[in-house]
Design a protein around this motif. Sequence first.
Motif, PDB file in Angstrom:
ATOM      1  N   VAL A 185       0.871  -1.183   0.000  1.00  0.00           N
ATOM      2  CA  VAL A 185       0.000   0.000   0.000  1.00  0.00           C
ATOM      3  C   VAL A 185       0.906   1.230   0.000  1.00  0.00           C
ATOM      4  CG1 VAL A 185      -1.849   1.226   1.184  1.00  0.00           C
ATOM      5  CG2 VAL A 185      -1.751  -1.286   1.283  1.00  0.00           C
ATOM      6  N   PRO A 186       1.076   1.906  -1.150  1.00  0.00           N
ATOM      7  CA  PRO A 186       2.061   3.003  -1.241  1.00  0.00           C
ATOM      8  C   PRO A 186       1.850   4.108  -0.212  1.00  0.00           C
ATOM      9  CG  PRO A 186       1.288   2.358  -3.427  1.00  0.00           C
ATOM     10  CD  PRO A 186       0.416   1.649  -2.447  1.00  0.00           C
ATOM     11  N   SER A 187       0.585   4.397   0.116  1.00  0.00           N
ATOM     12  CA  SER A 187       0.330   5.513   1.034  1.00  0.00           C
ATOM     13  C   SER A 187       0.812   5.227   2.443  1.00  0.00           C
ATOM     14  CB  SER A 187      -1.167   5.827   1.053  1.00  0.00           C
ATOM     15  OG  SER A 187      -1.917   4.711   1.493  1.00  0.00           O
ATOM     16  N   THR A 188       1.140   3.955   2.740  1.00  0.00           N
ATOM     17  CA  THR A 188       1.604   3.615   4.087  1.00  0.00           C
ATOM     18  C   THR A 188       3.118   3.601   4.194  1.00  0.00           C
ATOM     19  OG1 THR A 188       1.610   1.230   3.631  1.00  0.00           O
ATOM     20  CG2 THR A 188      -0.462   2.191   4.411  1.00  0.00           C
ATOM     21  N   LEU A 189       3.796   3.881   3.101  1.00  0.00           N
ATOM     22  CA  LEU A 189       5.261   3.809   3.087  1.00  0.00           C
ATOM     23  C   LEU A 189       5.870   4.801   4.071  1.00  0.00           C
ATOM     24  CD1 LEU A 189       7.938   2.804   1.858  1.00  0.00           C
ATOM     25  CD2 LEU A 189       7.705   4.629   0.147  1.00  0.00           C
ATOM     26  N   LYS A 190       6.761   4.319   4.891  1.00  0.00           N
ATOM     27  CA  LYS A 190       7.515   5.165   5.808  1.00  0.00           C
ATOM     28  C   LYS A 190       8.981   4.772   5.720  1.00  0.00           C
ATOM     29  CE  LYS A 190       8.021   6.540  10.639  1.00  0.00           C
ATOM     30  NZ  LYS A 190       7.483   6.398  12.022  1.00  0.00           N
ATOM     31  N   VAL A 191       9.838   5.732   5.478  1.00  0.00           N
ATOM     32  CA  VAL A 191      11.267   5.467   5.371  1.00  0.00           C
ATOM     33  C   VAL A 191      11.878   5.550   6.767  1.00  0.00           C
ATOM     34  CG1 VAL A 191      13.445   6.195   4.355  1.00  0.00           C
ATOM     35  CG2 VAL A 191      11.327   6.385   3.036  1.00  0.00           C
ATOM     36  N   ILE A 192      12.414   4.438   7.241  1.00  0.00           N
ATOM     37  CA  ILE A 192      13.055   4.405   8.551  1.00  0.00           C
ATOM     38  C   ILE A 192      14.450   5.014   8.478  1.00  0.00           C
ATOM     39  CG2 ILE A 192      13.715   2.935  10.493  1.00  0.00           C
ATOM     40  CD1 ILE A 192      10.714   3.023   9.884  1.00  0.00           C
ATOM     41  N   LYS A 193      15.192   4.604   7.480  1.00  0.00           N
ATOM     42  CA  LYS A 193      16.517   5.197   7.251  1.00  0.00           C
ATOM     43  C   LYS A 193      16.908   4.994   5.794  1.00  0.00           C
ATOM     44  CE  LYS A 193      19.132   1.079   8.727  1.00  0.00           C
ATOM     45  NZ  LYS A 193      20.175   0.574   9.643  1.00  0.00           N
ATOM     46  N   SER A 194      17.768   5.863   5.319  1.00  0.00           N
ATOM     47  CA  SER A 194      18.225   5.789   3.937  1.00  0.00           C
ATOM     48  C   SER A 194      19.568   6.490   3.827  1.00  0.00           C
ATOM     49  CB  SER A 194      17.209   6.430   2.995  1.00  0.00           C
ATOM     50  OG  SER A 194      17.699   6.458   1.666  1.00  0.00           O
ATOM     51  N   SER A 195      20.437   5.923   3.025  1.00  0.00           N
ATOM     52  CA  SER A 195      21.763   6.511   2.870  1.00  0.00           C
ATOM     53  C   SER A 195      21.819   7.534   1.743  1.00  0.00           C
ATOM     54  CB  SER A 195      22.814   5.409   2.622  1.00  0.00           C
ATOM     55  OG  SER A 195      22.461   4.623   1.484  1.00  0.00           O
ATOM     56  N   HIS A 196      20.773   7.586   0.891  1.00  0.00           N
ATOM     57  CA  HIS A 196      20.781   8.573  -0.199  1.00  0.00           C
ATOM     58  C   HIS A 196      19.356   8.756  -0.720  1.00  0.00           C
ATOM     59  CE1 HIS A 196      21.907  10.721  -3.849  1.00  0.00           C
ATOM     60  NE2 HIS A 196      23.130  10.850  -3.353  1.00  0.00           N
ATOM     61  N   ASP A 197      19.024   9.970  -1.104  1.00  0.00           N
ATOM     62  CA  ASP A 197      17.688  10.276  -1.625  1.00  0.00           C
ATOM     63  C   ASP A 197      17.363   9.465  -2.880  1.00  0.00           C
ATOM     64  OD1 ASP A 197      17.323  12.030   0.387  1.00  0.00           O
ATOM     65  OD2 ASP A 197      17.462  13.848  -0.819  1.00  0.00           O
ATOM     66  N   LEU A 198      18.353   9.257  -3.736  1.00  0.00           N
ATOM     67  CA  LEU A 198      18.089   8.518  -4.973  1.00  0.00           C
ATOM     68  C   LEU A 198      17.782   7.052  -4.694  1.00  0.00           C
ATOM     69  CD1 LEU A 198      20.716  10.024  -7.457  1.00  0.00           C
ATOM     70  CD2 LEU A 198      18.268  10.514  -7.278  1.00  0.00           C
ATOM     71  N   PHE A 199      18.416   6.470  -3.673  1.00  0.00           N
ATOM     72  CA  PHE A 199      18.062   5.109  -3.275  1.00  0.00           C
ATOM     73  C   PHE A 199      16.618   5.075  -2.767  1.00  0.00           C
ATOM     74  CE2 PHE A 199      22.787   4.322  -2.341  1.00  0.00           C
ATOM     75  CZ  PHE A 199      22.983   3.735  -3.583  1.00  0.00           C
ATOM     76  N   THR A 200      16.239   6.083  -1.990  1.00  0.00           N
ATOM     77  CA  THR A 200      14.869   6.163  -1.479  1.00  0.00           C
ATOM     78  C   THR A 200      13.866   6.272  -2.625  1.00  0.00           C
ATOM     79  OG1 THR A 200      15.646   7.294   0.522  1.00  0.00           O
ATOM     80  CG2 THR A 200      13.301   7.471   0.016  1.00  0.00           C
ATOM     81  N   GLN A 201      14.194   7.111  -3.608  1.00  0.00           N
ATOM     82  CA  GLN A 201      13.308   7.283  -4.753  1.00  0.00           C
ATOM     83  C   GLN A 201      13.170   5.986  -5.542  1.00  0.00           C
ATOM     84  OE1 GLN A 201      14.384  10.545  -7.258  1.00  0.00           O
ATOM     85  NE2 GLN A 201      12.819  10.141  -8.777  1.00  0.00           N
ATOM     86  N   ALA A 202      14.261   5.231  -5.665  1.00  0.00           N
ATOM     87  CA  ALA A 202      14.218   3.956  -6.386  1.00  0.00           C
ATOM     88  C   ALA A 202      13.297   2.965  -5.692  1.00  0.00           C
ATOM     89  CB  ALA A 202      15.630   3.376  -6.502  1.00  0.00           C
TER      90      ALA A 202
END
Length: 417
Positions: free
Chosen positions: A366-383
């Motif tokens: 469910v895309p609307s429930t997505l929560k990013v806990i941690k990420s090393s780069h914005d582009l990785f998050t976008q992918a």
Amino acid sequence: MISTVMLTAILASLALVVAAHFAQSALGALGKPIRAPWVFATAAAWAIPLSQVLALGLRSSPSASAPDASLPLVAIVAGAMTARMDVQARAVLDGWLIAAWSIVSLALLVRVLLARQALRHAAAQWTRGEIAGAPVWLSEIHGPAVVGVVNPEIVVPRAIAHLPMPQQTLAMEHEREHVRAHDHWLSLGALLAIATVPWNPLVWLAVRRLRIAIEIDCDARVLDAQPTMRASYATLMLNVAGWPSRTVRNGIALGESAATALGRRLRLVTSEPSSRGTVAASLRATAACVLLVVGCDISTNVPPSQRATLGQSAVQSSQQPSISDLPSATTVDGSPSAVYPASLRAAGVEGDVLVQFVVDAEGEAVPSTLKVIKSSHDLFTQAVSTALPKMRFVPTQLKGKSVRQLVQQPFAFRIAK
């Protein structure tokens, strides 16, 4: 997302403005000053969205897709609005809303500065004079009004010198009361509130009612000091309203009220004080308190342990599990995965993303429930955000049936050596 912040602010402001209306009625019935409720309503309607934006900024991750923390009512409405929007679309919407907010606010602030500059230009044509023993600026078309913030001064039209002396005295006393009450500061604050959150119609309404309340309170203070001058004061208000005058922007003016407000002021001025209805005042005060609680409740973020994912239950239990308790999702064979960003691969940059989301009974995220806990780069998050709606997972089984499950999924981006 910003749209949820705006919706929350408008709903909360509506409750606060109605509460201020009832509070004004209660205070008016008791013969008390009425501007305080509108000061609070204006300040609260201004502070609610800014505090929520600040809170979102403080707890945001590198991704712009973190879900909003708002009450279920707002979450349900926002969820209905954005149910078919993926994370990227919501990020684009946020970008447009923030850009529009910034542009309109900047335009209004520029307008305030230009109005101030125009007033300074007009002031070059004013001359010093004295009315009823008070030093004033004399103008052809401006005033009676208080201008300036740090050093407020009174400007009046030259025509005021042709009024009877009692009316001249009352006009000067009215403007001096504005200065003593620091109403010029309230006027400036109201302008800045509108410029800061121009998209909220309730702020505009609260500011309009505040300016009227300021004038009514000033009328009351003048007449409390000179109770026998009601007829002269009413005549003065009619005379000022009939003059060909130009509005003094950034100022407080005796005759700038709208026709309906002027009519109300005249009724209050010409009516003699009478016994007040304490029962009616108590009922209105109670209604104001209830609505105040509702407005503050709407504007308060729900603690993370009580959040719903845009109005939908993320887990079947009555209590959200902690982050460490969340299971990982298992992808089905052949499910797409996140695509390594070409620019980062070329630069030899590796990284990791840890996300939390809901897998529904069909095995879809469910895309609307997505929560990013941690990420090393914005582009990785976008992918990850782009790939998630296309991925398929093994749904959780409960008593032989597939159910929704809140899961946590790591994504590792590594370059083969």
